[in-house]
Design an enzyme around this catalytic site. Structure first.
Site: not given
Length: 339
Positions: A197-199, A204, A226
């Site tokens: 996952y990432c922002t 990701c 996110i």
């Protein structure tokens, strides 16, 4: 018209402050083949400038990556403009979770070699072979019911103020370093369920493709990162498994996801998750500072910077001569200070 800004930053910020309408902060990306990035960039600049869009957009042969703010009254026109572009038709737009509308004050669209620097030189790497999407509900179900490894593909200073429960940090400040590090860290767990996952999803998604390329079998990535996860979890009354603040790369420097404060002031050590840039123009270190230390050190990261910041502007300018540009907006944890 010129295809770039010619107005001073001070005037642009003043204009933003005087706006009487609301803005919406949005991010989006798409991996796609763009044959002529410069021509695409110029046409996009004209379209978005006319709609009053501010923000930062990168365009490359591999696609587009955007973080922008849009006047609320022009949102539909903006969306329609994007949807007229074949590879952006129907694209997911990540709406900011915690937004004051002041995230950007100018429109910048730049042509880059890649939309996210990855350091990948292997010609056999195929971005189209990537992990499976997980929406908010599927993410929660997987981490609740299966043995799953959650991998945070953001930088250290992002992870520090907020992350998913049980997520593994890949301890680096650059994505290009994180990719091989993630492979090495998990090399003995290639058969496990792995969620990247990432922002907002861009890092990701590429990381999931890289992990598959490296021989991992069950790789997933969080759809929309996110930002999308939080919006969907809250709208669907799902448990929010992200704790703390989501770091964002605009003037907000973070959006509040939960009330948890999981980091500390880099100067006194009290609970705090407020990032600022050192007020000394010869430093601009990104660090975490509480209100008390901000008052004590005049928004500077150290006593040395505080002393410099107190000097007359002309003396500060003289001291800055010869300083490498790369030191500006330095985000490395190796420069954290306790004074």
């Amino acid at each position: 018209m010129a295809l770039h800004n010619r107005v001073s930053a001070a005037e642009l910020k003043q204009r933003l402050h005087e706006e009487t309408f609301k803005r919406v902060t949005i991010s989006f990306y798409q991996y796609a083949k763009i044959e002529d990035p410069q021509a695409f960039r110029d046409a996009l600049y004209l379209s978005l400038f006319d709609l009053g869009v501010f923000g930062r957009i990168y365009v490359a042969n591999e696609g587009i990556n955007a973080q922008i703010s849009v006047p609320e009254h022009n949102f539909e026109a903006f969306r329609d403009t994007l949807y007229k572009i074949d590879f952006l038709n129907g694209i997911r737009l990540n709406i900011a979770v915690d937004d004051d509308g002041k995230s950007f004050y100018v429109l910048k669209i730049k042509v880059r070699e890649k939309i996210v620097a990855d350091g990948i030189e292997d010609p056999t790497f195929d971005m189209s072979v990537r992990g499976k999407y997980l929406n908010a509900q599927a993410f929660n179900e997987m981490v609740d019911t299966t043995e799953t490894i959650i991998v945070d593909m953001r930088n250290h200073y992002e992870y520090e103020v907020g992350h998913f429960e049980g997520a593994i940090e890949v301890p680096s400040d650059t994505f290009r370093e994180q990719l091989p590090m993630a492979v090495d860290m998990l090399k003995d767990q290639k058969d496990k369920n792995i969620i990247m996952y990432c922002t907002g999803g861009i890092r990701c998604e590429k990381a999931s493709a890289y992990m598959l390329h490296a021989g991992f079998q069950n790789v997933y990535h969080l759809e929309g990162g996110i930002i999308e996860y939080t919006n969907k979890a809250k709208s669907q009354n799902l448990p929010v498994k992200f704790k703390g603040k989501n770091f964002v790369f605009d003037d907000r420097l973070g959006e509040r996801i939960t009330d948890d404060i999981i980091s500390e002031c880099h100067q006194c050590g009290k609970p705090c998750d407020t990032h600022i840039n050192c007020a000394n123009d010869g430093c601009h270190l990104l660090f975490i500072q509480c209100e008390e230390c901000a008052a004590k050190y005049n928004h500077c990261c150290s006593e040395a910077c505080q002393t410099t910041h107190a000097l007359p502007p002309e003396q500060q300018a003289e001291l800055r001569k010869g300083i490498e540009k790369g030191l500006m907006f330095n985000k490395s944890r190796r420069r954290r200070n306790r004074v």
